[in-house]
Design a protein around this motif. Structure first.
Motif, short mmCIF file in Angstrom:
data_model
loop_
_atom_site.label_atom_id
_atom_site.label_comp_id
_atom_site.label_asym_id
_atom_site.label_seq_id
_atom_site.Cartn_x
_atom_site.Cartn_y
_atom_site.Cartn_z
N PHE A 153 0.81 -1.22 0.00
CA PHE A 153 0.00 0.00 0.00
C PHE A 153 0.84 1.27 0.00
CE2 PHE A 153 -2.77 -3.30 1.79
CZ PHE A 153 -3.79 -3.24 0.84
N ALA A 186 -2.11 1.55 -5.53
CA ALA A 186 -2.74 0.71 -4.50
C ALA A 186 -3.58 1.56 -3.55
CB ALA A 186 -1.68 -0.06 -3.74
N ALA A 187 -3.09 2.74 -3.20
CA ALA A 187 -3.85 3.62 -2.31
C ALA A 187 -5.15 4.07 -2.97
CB ALA A 187 -3.00 4.83 -1.92
N LEU A 216 -7.56 1.17 -2.95
CA LEU A 216 -8.12 0.99 -1.62
C LEU A 216 -9.22 2.01 -1.36
CD1 LEU A 216 -7.81 -0.80 0.85
CD2 LEU A 216 -6.07 0.79 1.70
N ALA A 265 -2.63 -5.22 -4.13
CA ALA A 265 -3.55 -4.70 -3.12
C ALA A 265 -4.74 -5.64 -2.94
CB ALA A 265 -4.01 -3.30 -3.49
N GLN A 304 -4.01 -0.36 7.60
CA GLN A 304 -4.88 0.29 6.62
C GLN A 304 -6.33 0.29 7.13
OE1 GLN A 304 -3.79 1.86 3.85
NE2 GLN A 304 -1.73 1.31 4.53
#
Length: 135
Positions: A9, A14-15, A18, A54, A73
């Motif tokens: 992450f 990937a962030a 998410l 992810a 996370q």
């Protein structure tokens, strides 16, 4: 890429993935993300590889094998706590294949990491993710 780190992450793709997850009630986004990595023609681009990792981290967390980074996370842990997803064996098998693609010779993300001094640490992190999914 604004954010770039060894953990899954620690990058923007990937962030962003998410953040998109909160709009979904099921594992549909996870399945789509892994399928995109598996369906990529010959070459797996870095954004697809990052989001696939992810998705794999989410699966590992959902089956009770989260990484320390995944536990940090809040979006991921909250989503799992509220949705209580139950990944089936076919999705886990696809996740393992997706990780193999990310680590394989036709992966832009792997190539980018190979150019850094942190390649061995990144590779070990991804291999560890694979191990958490396969046990």
């Amino acid at each position: 890429m604004g954010a770039w780190g060894i953990s899954t992450f620690d990058n923007d793709d990937a962030a962003d993935w998410l953040a998109d997850l909160s709009d979904h009630q099921s594992l549909a986004l996870v399945r789509e993300t892994i399928a995109a990595a598996l369906d990529a023609d010959d070459y797996l681009e870095a954004p697809e590889a990052s989001t696939a990792l992810a998705a794999c981290e989410l699966i590992a967390a959902a089956i009770g094998r989260p990484s320390a980074a995944a536990r940090k996370q809040e979006t991921l842990t909250r989503w799992i706590a509220h949705r209580k997803p139950s990944p089936d064996t076919a999705l886990i098998a696809d996740a393992l294949r997706a990780i193999d693609r990310v680590l394989g010779p036709e992966s832009e993300l792997r190539e980018l990491w190979e150019e850094t001094e942190d390649y061995a640490a990144w590779q070990a992190d991804v291999v560890q993710l694979r191990s958490r999914l396969s046990h």
